[in-house]
Scaffold this motif. Structure first.
Motif, short mmCIF file in Angstrom:
data_model
loop_
_atom_site.label_atom_id
_atom_site.label_comp_id
_atom_site.label_asym_id
_atom_site.label_seq_id
_atom_site.Cartn_x
_atom_site.Cartn_y
_atom_site.Cartn_z
N ARG A 192 -2.49 -2.25 -3.16
CA ARG A 192 -3.72 -1.99 -4.17
C ARG A 192 -3.91 -0.42 -4.10
O ARG A 192 -4.02 0.09 -3.33
N GLU A 193 -4.55 -0.07 -5.57
CA GLU A 193 -4.93 1.35 -5.64
C GLU A 193 -6.52 1.43 -5.56
O GLU A 193 -7.09 0.54 -6.36
N ILE A 194 -7.24 2.05 -4.71
CA ILE A 194 -8.62 1.97 -4.42
C ILE A 194 -9.19 3.53 -4.65
O ILE A 194 -8.76 4.28 -4.22
N ARG A 195 -10.31 3.43 -5.43
CA ARG A 195 -11.06 4.74 -5.83
C ARG A 195 -12.32 4.68 -4.74
O ARG A 195 -12.95 3.77 -4.54
N LEU A 196 -12.41 5.94 -3.97
CA LEU A 196 -13.51 5.96 -3.17
C LEU A 196 -14.47 7.15 -3.70
O LEU A 196 -13.93 8.11 -4.09
N ILE A 197 -15.79 6.94 -3.82
CA ILE A 197 -16.56 7.93 -4.33
C ILE A 197 -17.69 8.08 -3.35
O ILE A 197 -18.70 7.11 -3.09
N GLU A 198 -18.01 9.40 -2.98
CA GLU A 198 -19.12 9.59 -2.28
C GLU A 198 -20.38 9.94 -3.26
O GLU A 198 -20.33 10.71 -3.94
N GLU A 199 -21.53 9.24 -2.95
CA GLU A 199 -22.60 9.19 -3.94
C GLU A 199 -23.39 10.33 -3.50
O GLU A 199 -23.43 10.90 -2.35
N ASP A 200 -24.19 10.94 -4.46
CA ASP A 200 -24.96 11.97 -4.57
C ASP A 200 -26.07 11.99 -3.56
O ASP A 200 -26.49 12.72 -2.78
N GLY A 234 -26.07 9.58 -1.20
CA GLY A 234 -25.53 9.03 0.41
C GLY A 234 -25.00 7.74 -0.09
O GLY A 234 -25.06 6.95 -0.83
N GLY A 235 -24.09 7.50 1.19
CA GLY A 235 -23.22 6.13 1.03
C GLY A 235 -22.03 6.44 0.14
O GLY A 235 -21.77 7.34 -0.64
N TRP A 236 -21.26 5.36 0.11
CA TRP A 236 -19.91 5.42 -0.69
C TRP A 236 -19.73 4.23 -1.51
O TRP A 236 -20.27 2.99 -1.18
N SER A 237 -19.17 4.44 -2.58
CA SER A 237 -18.59 3.24 -3.47
C SER A 237 -16.99 3.15 -3.31
O SER A 237 -16.26 4.22 -3.38
N ALA A 238 -16.43 2.08 -3.35
CA ALA A 238 -15.05 1.63 -3.40
C ALA A 238 -14.94 0.57 -4.41
O ALA A 238 -15.45 -0.33 -4.91
N ILE A 239 -13.66 1.14 -5.40
CA ILE A 239 -13.82 0.39 -6.53
C ILE A 239 -12.09 0.01 -6.57
O ILE A 239 -11.45 0.85 -6.33
N ASP A 240 -12.04 -1.12 -6.84
CA ASP A 240 -10.58 -1.73 -7.21
C ASP A 240 -10.67 -2.01 -8.56
O ASP A 240 -11.00 -3.10 -9.31
N GLU A 241 -9.91 -1.01 -9.45
CA GLU A 241 -10.00 -0.98 -10.90
C GLU A 241 -9.20 -2.03 -11.30
O GLU A 241 -9.41 -2.71 -12.71
N GLU A 242 -8.18 -2.43 -10.80
CA GLU A 242 -6.97 -3.52 -11.35
C GLU A 242 -7.58 -4.77 -11.38
O GLU A 242 -7.71 -5.57 -12.09
N GLU A 265 -22.57 2.43 3.79
CA GLU A 265 -23.15 3.61 4.21
C GLU A 265 -22.26 4.73 4.47
O GLU A 265 -22.16 5.77 4.56
N THR A 266 -20.83 4.32 5.01
CA THR A 266 -19.63 4.99 5.39
C THR A 266 -18.52 4.73 4.27
O THR A 266 -18.58 3.58 3.80
N ARG A 267 -17.41 5.44 4.66
CA ARG A 267 -16.22 5.01 3.88
C ARG A 267 -15.62 3.59 4.41
O ARG A 267 -15.21 2.87 3.60
N GLU A 268 -15.79 3.65 5.74
CA GLU A 268 -15.17 2.34 6.29
C GLU A 268 -15.81 1.32 6.04
O GLU A 268 -15.21 0.16 5.74
N ALA A 300 -17.70 0.80 3.20
CA ALA A 300 -17.60 0.47 1.65
C ALA A 300 -16.14 -0.23 1.57
O ALA A 300 -15.89 -1.12 0.73
N LEU A 301 -14.98 0.31 2.26
CA LEU A 301 -13.65 -0.43 2.17
C LEU A 301 -13.86 -2.02 2.63
O LEU A 301 -13.34 -2.69 2.18
N ALA A 302 -14.65 -1.99 3.77
CA ALA A 302 -14.62 -3.19 4.54
C ALA A 302 -15.05 -4.47 3.51
O ALA A 302 -15.05 -5.50 3.26
N ASN A 303 -16.39 -3.71 3.06
CA ASN A 303 -17.18 -4.55 1.73
C ASN A 303 -16.10 -4.85 0.79
O ASN A 303 -16.29 -6.09 -0.10
#
Length: 67
Positions: A5-13, A15-23, A31-34, A36-39
């Motif tokens: 899978r290709e995933i985009r990680l975005i650090e929000e202005d 605070g916190g992170w968004s993780a997106i699987d666009e496919e 709250e953290t990269r980890e 966001a990825l687990a969620n």
């Protein structure tokens, strides 16, 4: 273990992170990269299960919209 899978990680202005699987068109946040990825992993699993079940979405329970 790689799922390919290709995933985009975005650090929000703010605070916190968004993780997106666009496919798969699935996103999550944490709250953290980890986190966001687990969620995102959980959201992808639930989405794939729902798509495999191929069931209709339940009718919304929103009596305030009834005419």
């Amino acid at each position: 273990m790689s799922t390919g899978r290709e995933i985009r990680l975005i650090e929000e202005d703010k605070g916190g992170w968004s993780a997106i699987d666009e496919e798969l068109n699935v996103a999550s946040q944490g709250e953290t990269r980890e986190e966001a990825l687990a969620n995102l992993d959980e959201a992808v699993e639930l989405t794939e299960d729902a798509r495999e079940a191929d069931t209709d979405a339940p009718e919304p329970n929103a009596p305030w919209f009834e005419g």
